[in-house]
Write a protein that holds these residues in place. Structure first.
Motif, mmCIF file in Angstrom:
data_model
loop_
_atom_site.group_PDB
_atom_site.id
_atom_site.type_symbol
_atom_site.label_atom_id
_atom_site.label_comp_id
_atom_site.label_asym_id
_atom_site.label_seq_id
_atom_site.Cartn_x
_atom_site.Cartn_y
_atom_site.Cartn_z
ATOM 1 N N LEU A 26 0.833 -1.206 0.000
ATOM 2 C CA LEU A 26 0.000 0.000 0.000
ATOM 3 C C LEU A 26 0.864 1.252 0.000
ATOM 4 C CD1 LEU A 26 -2.886 1.146 0.137
ATOM 5 C CD2 LEU A 26 -2.662 1.145 2.625
ATOM 6 N N SER A 27 1.914 1.289 0.820
ATOM 7 C CA SER A 27 2.806 2.443 0.865
ATOM 8 C C SER A 27 3.510 2.648 -0.469
ATOM 9 C CB SER A 27 3.841 2.258 1.982
ATOM 10 O OG SER A 27 4.794 3.302 1.962
ATOM 11 N N ILE A 28 4.029 1.571 -1.037
ATOM 12 C CA ILE A 28 4.740 1.667 -2.309
ATOM 13 C C ILE A 28 3.796 2.119 -3.413
ATOM 14 C CG2 ILE A 28 6.035 0.344 -4.033
ATOM 15 C CD1 ILE A 28 6.816 -1.544 -1.621
ATOM 16 N N SER A 29 2.589 1.544 -3.429
ATOM 17 C CA SER A 29 1.601 1.894 -4.437
ATOM 18 C C SER A 29 1.205 3.359 -4.345
ATOM 19 C CB SER A 29 0.365 0.999 -4.281
ATOM 20 O OG SER A 29 -0.670 1.405 -5.141
ATOM 21 N N MET A 30 1.033 3.874 -3.117
ATOM 22 C CA MET A 30 0.619 5.270 -2.965
ATOM 23 C C MET A 30 1.716 6.239 -3.392
ATOM 24 S SD MET A 30 -1.916 5.857 0.215
ATOM 25 C CE MET A 30 -3.564 5.137 0.145
ATOM 26 N N ALA A 31 2.963 5.950 -3.022
ATOM 27 C CA ALA A 31 4.065 6.825 -3.432
ATOM 28 C C ALA A 31 4.185 6.857 -4.951
ATOM 29 C CB ALA A 31 5.373 6.365 -2.795
ATOM 30 N N LEU A 32 4.063 5.687 -5.573
ATOM 31 C CA LEU A 32 4.121 5.633 -7.033
ATOM 32 C C LEU A 32 2.850 6.199 -7.655
ATOM 33 C CD1 LEU A 32 5.767 2.121 -7.525
ATOM 34 C CD2 LEU A 32 6.813 4.347 -7.976
#
Length: 417
Positions: free
Chosen positions: A73-79
């Motif tokens: 979720l964190s990686i997806s949101m930053a990207l």
């Protein structure tokens, strides 16, 4: 504890899917979602889960002897924030890698916004915070629509900093420290590299108490079996009760609830004749959904080691392998919706690093977990006027250009008139 931590998969927060709406007879009765997910929200949850599984599997290929803990979720949101600055083939490759190809940009942004609102307020007994920020070098001609979209949909804090000031990295890292309640202290280097012009950062913090807590007096000294055949002493917790459970010939699966039951930890344990890598090889969105759907309330005993893990990784190579290599390629990547090329004086923007850090601690009371993802945007450099002061010993040669023959070569250590 390498095996058990590796298979936690970071799906600490996945129990908001349909499979968790079944009513069990546990000590704390599970609740259904306060509202149904919209079609777009359901799609983005599916996309995030699919992205998370393939990302986890790809990371595991290179780290088969190490524990792994990530927040998809964190990686997806930053990207996802970065996606709002991409165009053309760069946009398409990022959207496909994130498994978002079936959604329009408007649907993607609206779904992230409503998902943030839903997840951060869904369970009053669990602390779950999501924070986003964008930091850019003073003077960078950032497109205002890029700023507005990320403020509106990701609730991003957007700030300009003098990246040449050595203290600027500390400002960003203090934000990270605050948003993760001190669990992750830094994400950007100090000082900030000269070619970096922007950081897009997501921070997630989770703290949940078990709905059915492990009693400390039941924790005993025990051993954890490592993949190399040795055993490591551990503190083994114990609990007995009704749990949502499933098993087949490859694995045992159990769901341990937090708070008011809308968050859980799902544990997948390979059978003794199945290796952890073999189980990960079986992991897919379809299998994951099937295993979750087949969880049924059953009385049982749980033995779970207390553990703590801090993990970090640059995701560049993994994301390139998954299909978004163009975003990392100078002069080819297109982030013109962050800043127009004509306003950059010949520079070109591209992703220089995607860095991920995470933390998890599990004990008798519950779980604390945090993650930070930083997308670093760099700029290619326009050739600068150089200065060369020949004021120290040097080498020189006299050569014939057509044949490339060196006629004379020497060194000067002193100058005499």
């Amino acid at each position: 504890m390498k095996n058990i931590i590796g298979i936690l998969l970071t799906f600490v927060i996945l129990c908001f899917t349909r499979s968790c709406s079944q009513t069990p007879t546990q000590t704390t009765e599970e609740r259904i979602l306060p509202r149904a997910l919209t079609t777009a929200e359901s799609k983005i949850v599916d996309s995030d889960n699919c992205f998370g599984i393939k990302l986890f599997k790809e990371i595991n290929k290179g780290e088969t002897t190490k524990s792994v803990f990530i927040s998809p979720l964190s990686i997806s949101m930053a990207l996802g924030m970065t996606l709002n600055g991409a165009s053309g083939a760069t946009y398409d490759s990022m959207r496909n890698t994130l498994e978002l190809a079936g959604l329009t940009e408007q649907e993607i942004n609206e779904s992230y916004k409503s998902l943030i609102e839903l997840l951060t307020g869904i369970d009053p007994k669990v602390k779950f915070d999501i924070a986003n920020s964008i930091w850019y070098r003073q003077g960078l001609p950032v497109e205002q629509n890029f700023v507005k979209v990320n403020k509106d949909y990701f609730n991003a804090e957007v700030k300009s900093l003098n990246f040449s000031d050595p203290s600027s990295g500390g400002v960003i890292n203090r934000w990270v420290d605050e948003k993760t309640n001190g669990k992750i202290k830094e994400i950007v280097p100090v000082p900030i590299p000269r070619d970096v012009v922007m950081y897009l950062i997501n921070a997630i913090y989770f703290k949940g108490l078990w709905s059915n807590q492990f009693k400390k007096e039941n924790t005993k000294d025990d051993f954890f079996n490592l993949i190399n055949g040795t055993r490591k002493p551990c503190k083994m917790m114990y609990n007995k009760g009704d749990f949502k459970y499933f098993e087949n010939e490859q694995l045992q699966a159990v769901d341990l609830l937090y708070g008011d039951s809308l968050f859980s930890m799902t544990i997948l344990l390979p059978k003794r004749n199945v290796s952890i890598d073999a189980l990960i090889g079986q992991l897919s969105k379809e299998n994951w959904d099937s295993w979750i759907r087949n969880l049924r309330v059953q009385e049982g005993e749980i033995y779970l080691p207390k553990f703590k893990l801090a993990y970090e990784k640059s995701l560049n190579d993994v994301l390139k392998t998954l299909g978004m290599g163009i975003a990392f390629t100078p002069y080819i990547a297109d982030f013109s919706r962050i800043a127009k090329p004509e306003n950059l004086g010949g520079e070109s923007l591209y992703i220089t690093n995607v860095r991920h850090k995470s933390f998890v601690e599990v004990d008798e009371e519950g779980t604390v977990a945090a993650a930070v993802t930083s997308v670093e945007i760099g700029a290619t450099s326009v050739p600068q006027l150089f200065e060369m002061r020949v004021d120290r010993p040097f080498i020189f040669a006299i050569r014939e250009k057509s044949s490339e023959t060196i006629l004379f070569i020497g060194k000067i250590l002193d100058i005499s008139s």
